[in-house]
Design a protein around this motif. Structure first.
Motif, PDB file in Angstrom:
ATOM      1  N   ILE A  20       0.808  -1.225   0.000  1.00  0.00           N
ATOM      2  CA  ILE A  20       0.000   0.000   0.000  1.00  0.00           C
ATOM      3  C   ILE A  20       0.843   1.279   0.000  1.00  0.00           C
ATOM      4  O   ILE A  20       0.299   2.376   0.058  1.00  0.00           O
ATOM      5  N   ALA A  21       2.149   1.122  -0.091  1.00  0.00           N
ATOM      6  CA  ALA A  21       3.040   2.277  -0.192  1.00  0.00           C
ATOM      7  C   ALA A  21       4.226   1.927  -1.087  1.00  0.00           C
ATOM      8  O   ALA A  21       5.386   2.087  -0.715  1.00  0.00           O
ATOM      9  N   ALA A  22       3.928   1.442  -2.286  1.00  0.00           N
ATOM     10  CA  ALA A  22       4.982   1.042  -3.217  1.00  0.00           C
ATOM     11  C   ALA A  22       5.725   2.282  -3.722  1.00  0.00           C
ATOM     12  O   ALA A  22       5.127   3.327  -3.960  1.00  0.00           O
ATOM     13  N   ASP A  23       7.031   2.145  -3.869  1.00  0.00           N
ATOM     14  CA  ASP A  23       7.848   3.252  -4.353  1.00  0.00           C
ATOM     15  C   ASP A  23       9.064   2.704  -5.087  1.00  0.00           C
ATOM     16  O   ASP A  23       9.092   1.538  -5.454  1.00  0.00           O
ATOM     17  N   GLY A  24      10.067   3.533  -5.275  1.00  0.00           N
ATOM     18  CA  GLY A  24      11.243   3.159  -6.027  1.00  0.00           C
ATOM     19  C   GLY A  24      12.222   2.262  -5.299  1.00  0.00           C
ATOM     20  O   GLY A  24      13.234   1.867  -5.867  1.00  0.00           O
ATOM     21  N   THR A  25      11.924   1.936  -4.046  1.00  0.00           N
ATOM     22  CA  THR A  25      12.772   1.002  -3.306  1.00  0.00           C
ATOM     23  C   THR A  25      12.480  -0.413  -3.800  1.00  0.00           C
ATOM     24  O   THR A  25      11.342  -0.860  -3.745  1.00  0.00           O
ATOM     25  N   ILE A  26      13.508  -1.097  -4.271  1.00  0.00           N
ATOM     26  CA  ILE A  26      13.311  -2.436  -4.823  1.00  0.00           C
ATOM     27  C   ILE A  26      12.891  -3.408  -3.730  1.00  0.00           C
ATOM     28  O   ILE A  26      13.410  -3.377  -2.632  1.00  0.00           O
ATOM     29  N   LYS A  27      11.914  -4.237  -4.043  1.00  0.00           N
ATOM     30  CA  LYS A  27      11.508  -5.340  -3.179  1.00  0.00           C
ATOM     31  C   LYS A  27      11.931  -6.605  -3.909  1.00  0.00           C
ATOM     32  O   LYS A  27      11.427  -6.908  -4.976  1.00  0.00           O
ATOM     33  N   HIS A  28      12.884  -7.319  -3.326  1.00  0.00           N
ATOM     34  CA  HIS A  28      13.459  -8.506  -3.959  1.00  0.00           C
ATOM     35  C   HIS A  28      12.738  -9.773  -3.539  1.00  0.00           C
ATOM     36  O   HIS A  28      12.327  -9.899  -2.387  1.00  0.00           O
ATOM     37  N   ASP A  52       1.962  10.081 -13.936  1.00  0.00           N
ATOM     38  CA  ASP A  52       1.894   8.653 -14.234  1.00  0.00           C
ATOM     39  C   ASP A  52       2.956   7.912 -13.423  1.00  0.00           C
ATOM     40  O   ASP A  52       3.986   8.488 -13.048  1.00  0.00           O
ATOM     41  N   CYS A  53       2.714   6.630 -13.176  1.00  0.00           N
ATOM     42  CA  CYS A  53       3.746   5.803 -12.559  1.00  0.00           C
ATOM     43  C   CYS A  53       3.809   4.461 -13.271  1.00  0.00           C
ATOM     44  O   CYS A  53       2.902   4.095 -14.028  1.00  0.00           O
ATOM     45  N   TYR A  54       4.888   3.745 -13.024  1.00  0.00           N
ATOM     46  CA  TYR A  54       5.143   2.468 -13.680  1.00  0.00           C
ATOM     47  C   TYR A  54       5.570   1.440 -12.638  1.00  0.00           C
ATOM     48  O   TYR A  54       6.518   1.687 -11.877  1.00  0.00           O
ATOM     49  N   LEU A  55       4.857   0.317 -12.605  1.00  0.00           N
ATOM     50  CA  LEU A  55       5.276  -0.824 -11.814  1.00  0.00           C
ATOM     51  C   LEU A  55       6.272  -1.588 -12.678  1.00  0.00           C
ATOM     52  O   LEU A  55       5.920  -2.086 -13.749  1.00  0.00           O
ATOM     53  N   SER A  98      10.935  -9.529  -8.414  1.00  0.00           N
ATOM     54  CA  SER A  98      11.312  -8.326  -7.678  1.00  0.00           C
ATOM     55  C   SER A  98      10.630  -7.161  -8.366  1.00  0.00           C
ATOM     56  O   SER A  98      10.320  -7.224  -9.558  1.00  0.00           O
ATOM     57  N   TYR A  99      10.368  -6.067  -7.629  1.00  0.00           N
ATOM     58  CA  TYR A  99       9.650  -4.951  -8.250  1.00  0.00           C
ATOM     59  C   TYR A  99       9.956  -3.618  -7.567  1.00  0.00           C
ATOM     60  O   TYR A  99      10.465  -3.572  -6.441  1.00  0.00           O
ATOM     61  N   ALA A 100       9.608  -2.538  -8.281  1.00  0.00           N
ATOM     62  CA  ALA A 100       9.671  -1.174  -7.768  1.00  0.00           C
ATOM     63  C   ALA A 100       8.634  -0.359  -8.536  1.00  0.00           C
ATOM     64  O   ALA A 100       8.209  -0.743  -9.625  1.00  0.00           O
ATOM     65  N   VAL A 101       8.225   0.782  -7.971  1.00  0.00           N
ATOM     66  CA  VAL A 101       7.297   1.701  -8.648  1.00  0.00           C
ATOM     67  C   VAL A 101       7.999   3.042  -8.815  1.00  0.00           C
ATOM     68  O   VAL A 101       8.498   3.622  -7.848  1.00  0.00           O
TER      69      VAL A 101
END
Length: 127
Positions: A20-28, A52-55, A98-101
Motif C-alpha cells: 500500500i506504499a509502493a515506491d522506487g525502493t526495490i523489493k526482492h 503517471d507511474c510504472y510498476l 522483484s519490483y519497484a514503482v
C-alpha cells in the motif's frame, strides 16, 4: 510499509501481494520459496498522484539497481487513476519476482519516487 503476501486458498492464484506504499525502493524475491512465479492480475492505484507511474517487474531474486537494470515487464498507471491488468494464461517469471514503482519514466531509466503512496496488488502463483 513492507509488502504483505497473503495466501488465497482454492483460487487460480495462490498468493496476493499487497503493497500500500509502493515506491522506487526495490523489493526482492517476493514469491515464497525464493524464486519463480506466474502473475495473473496486477492492480495499481495511483489516485493520489498527479504524475503517471510504472510498476517495474524484474525477473531476478536479487541484484537490481533501479534506473540501471532493465525490467522484465512493466505496467503503466495513469495519473490520478486505478488500473487493472488481467491475464488468462499468466505472465511467467522463471527466475524470480522483484519490483519497484517509479514516477514518470517508463523503461530502464528513472529513479523518481511517486509523490504520494501508490497501492499495488498482484495475484501470483509460485511455480
Amino acid at each position: 510499509m513492507a509488502a504483505v503476501l497473503s495466501t488465497i486458498p482454492g483460487s487460480l492464484s495462490t498468493y496476493v501481494l499487497s503493497d500500500i506504499a509502493a515506491d522506487g525502493t526495490i523489493k526482492h524475491d517476493v514469491v515464497p520459496g525464493g524464486g519463480d512465479g506466474v502473475i495473473y492480475t496486477v492492480c495499481i492505484d495511483n489516485t493520489a498522484n498527479t504524475a503517471d507511474c510504472y510498476l517495474k517487474i524484474y525477473d531476478v531474486t536479487s541484484g537490481v539497481t533501479v534506473g540501471t537494470t532493465a525490467p522484465h515487464m512493466q505496467f503503466w498507471a495513469p495519473a490520478g487513476q486505478k488500473i487493472q491488468y488481467n491475464t488468462t494464461l499468466g505472465l511467467t517469471l522463471p527466475t524470480g519476482f522483484s519490483y519497484a514503482v517509479i514516477a514518470r519514466t517508463p523503461g530502464t531509466p528513472g529513479t523518481t519516487n511517486p509523490t504520494s503512496a501508490v497501492k499495488v496488488y498482484v495475484t501470483v502463483d509460485a511455480i
